[in-house]
Scaffold this active site. Structure first.
Site, short mmCIF file in Angstrom:
data_model
loop_
_atom_site.label_atom_id
_atom_site.label_comp_id
_atom_site.label_asym_id
_atom_site.label_seq_id
_atom_site.Cartn_x
_atom_site.Cartn_y
_atom_site.Cartn_z
N TYR A 64 -2.99 -3.75 6.04
CA TYR A 64 -3.88 -4.36 5.05
C TYR A 64 -5.19 -3.58 4.96
O TYR A 64 -6.09 -3.75 5.78
CB TYR A 64 -4.16 -5.82 5.40
CG TYR A 64 -2.92 -6.70 5.49
CD1 TYR A 64 -1.73 -6.35 4.88
CD2 TYR A 64 -2.96 -7.89 6.21
CE1 TYR A 64 -0.60 -7.15 4.97
CE2 TYR A 64 -1.84 -8.71 6.30
CZ TYR A 64 -0.67 -8.33 5.69
OH TYR A 64 0.45 -9.13 5.79
N HIS A 117 6.68 -5.79 11.75
CA HIS A 117 6.33 -5.86 10.34
C HIS A 117 7.30 -5.06 9.46
O HIS A 117 7.44 -3.84 9.62
CB HIS A 117 4.91 -5.31 10.15
CG HIS A 117 4.25 -5.69 8.87
ND1 HIS A 117 3.05 -5.14 8.46
CD2 HIS A 117 4.59 -6.60 7.92
CE1 HIS A 117 2.69 -5.67 7.31
NE2 HIS A 117 3.62 -6.55 6.96
#
Length: 327
Positions: free
Chosen positions: A48, A133
């Site tokens: 992010y 992830h």
């Protein structure tokens, strides 16, 4: 291990300038507004904003009592400096300079390095929940190399809990069946718009006591507005017209029953008994306050869900909110 997630958590992709840049003070105020609304679970990742989200979240939480909040971050992408980026911007949807590039790495060393880097950016002494992830294209490596080292780090107490996050239901179910994860993060696959996780994943998680963290419950923004329209995001891109049409149809039913599409979407996302918490992103304090109001509101009327089922807009076997509360 059952973590103290709370009814909802703050997704921190927007703190990494997802789609739109925000200032540091706005990011700090967003986290503060979530805290004031009772949020104690915060989810972030190196991905992010090339680490910007982790740094901002850590700064915003620095003065908070560590025992009062839960943080999850993720492994699988290492951030490698690119000193010769020439002023380029990040090509993966975050409005930040391309000072680093993401390198897939699900090796044991990669996992350890990723967590060490995250701890440094966050300024924390531990990670509460470490998630593998997006292992879709790296399943074998993630299962055979990343998962064992996370399992060992959990045994050592370096992390409190471990899990996996993905948009693909089959990937999550494989981890639920073949490993001893504490949590799975389901991204956009159990929402008012679509429920593929209902068939096998959620029952398996409930059977094994795996906590489901339901994220992307607005399907990247399509369900976050009262009146869906062209140009909204879905799956981090422009929403196809057929998907927009379905969202509009659901919104019309919501309006007839005196509620809004975002309110119904939030209530539905939390209703399944396997769901431990719902995580919603925000890019401003006002968005946090809006989401907090949706969570606190009484659930939509039972007739709403019945009409959605009758119109073929919702699966008949999907659990819906009960009148006594959001669950």
């Amino acid at each position: 291990m059952k973590l103290p997630f709370g009814r909802w958590g703050l997704g921190c992709a927007q703190l990494g300038n997802l789609y739109t840049a925000i200032e540091d003070d706005v990011a700090a105020a967003t986290v503060a507004a979530a805290w004031d609304a009772g949020v104690r679970y915060f989810d972030t990742a190196p991905h992010y904003g090339l680490g910007v989200s982790e740094r901002r979240l850590g700064a915003a939480l620095r003065a908070r009592p560590r025992h009062e909040f839960t943080v999850s971050t993720k492994v699988g992408r290492l951030l490698v400096p690119t000193p010769d980026s020439g002023g380029a911007r990040d090509p993966e949807g975050f409005d930040v300079p391309a000072t680093h590039q993401r390198v897939w790495d699900f090796s044991a060393d990669g996992v350890r390095r990723s967590l060490s880097d995250s701890l440094h950016r966050l300024g924390l002494d531990r990670i509460d929940l470490a998630l593998i992830h997006d292992p879709e294209d790296h399943q074998e490596t993630a299962l055979r190399r990343a998962y064992p080292v996370l399992h060992d780090l959990r045994r050592q107490g370096v992390v409190r809990a471990i899990g996996v996050g993905s948009k693909q239901v089959d990937v999550l179910r494989r981890f639920a069946m073949e490993t001893d994860v504490d949590a799975v993060m389901v991204a956009g696959r159990y929402t008012l718009l679509e429920q593929p996780a209902l068939d096998a994943l959620l029952p398996e998680c409930r059977r094994k006591g795996i906590g489901v963290v339901n994220v992307g419950v607005f399907n990247s923004g399509l369900l976050a507005v009262d009146r869906p329209h062209d140009g909204l995001h879905y799956e981090y891109g422009d929403a196809p017209s057929t998907v927009v049409d379905k969202a509009r149809a659901i919104a019309e039913v919501c309006a007839r029953h005196g509620t809004s599409l975002p309110a119904a979407a939030m209530a539905f996302a939390a209703a399944h008994p396997a769901v431990a918490t719902v995580v919603v992103g925000a890019e401003s304090p006002d968005q946090v306050k809006r989401n907090a109001a949706l969570i606190a509101a009484p659930p939509p009327p039972a007739d709403l869900w019945a009409e959605l089922v009758a119109a073929g807009l919702l699966r008949a076997d999907a659990p819906v909110p009960q009148p006594s509360g959001i669950r």
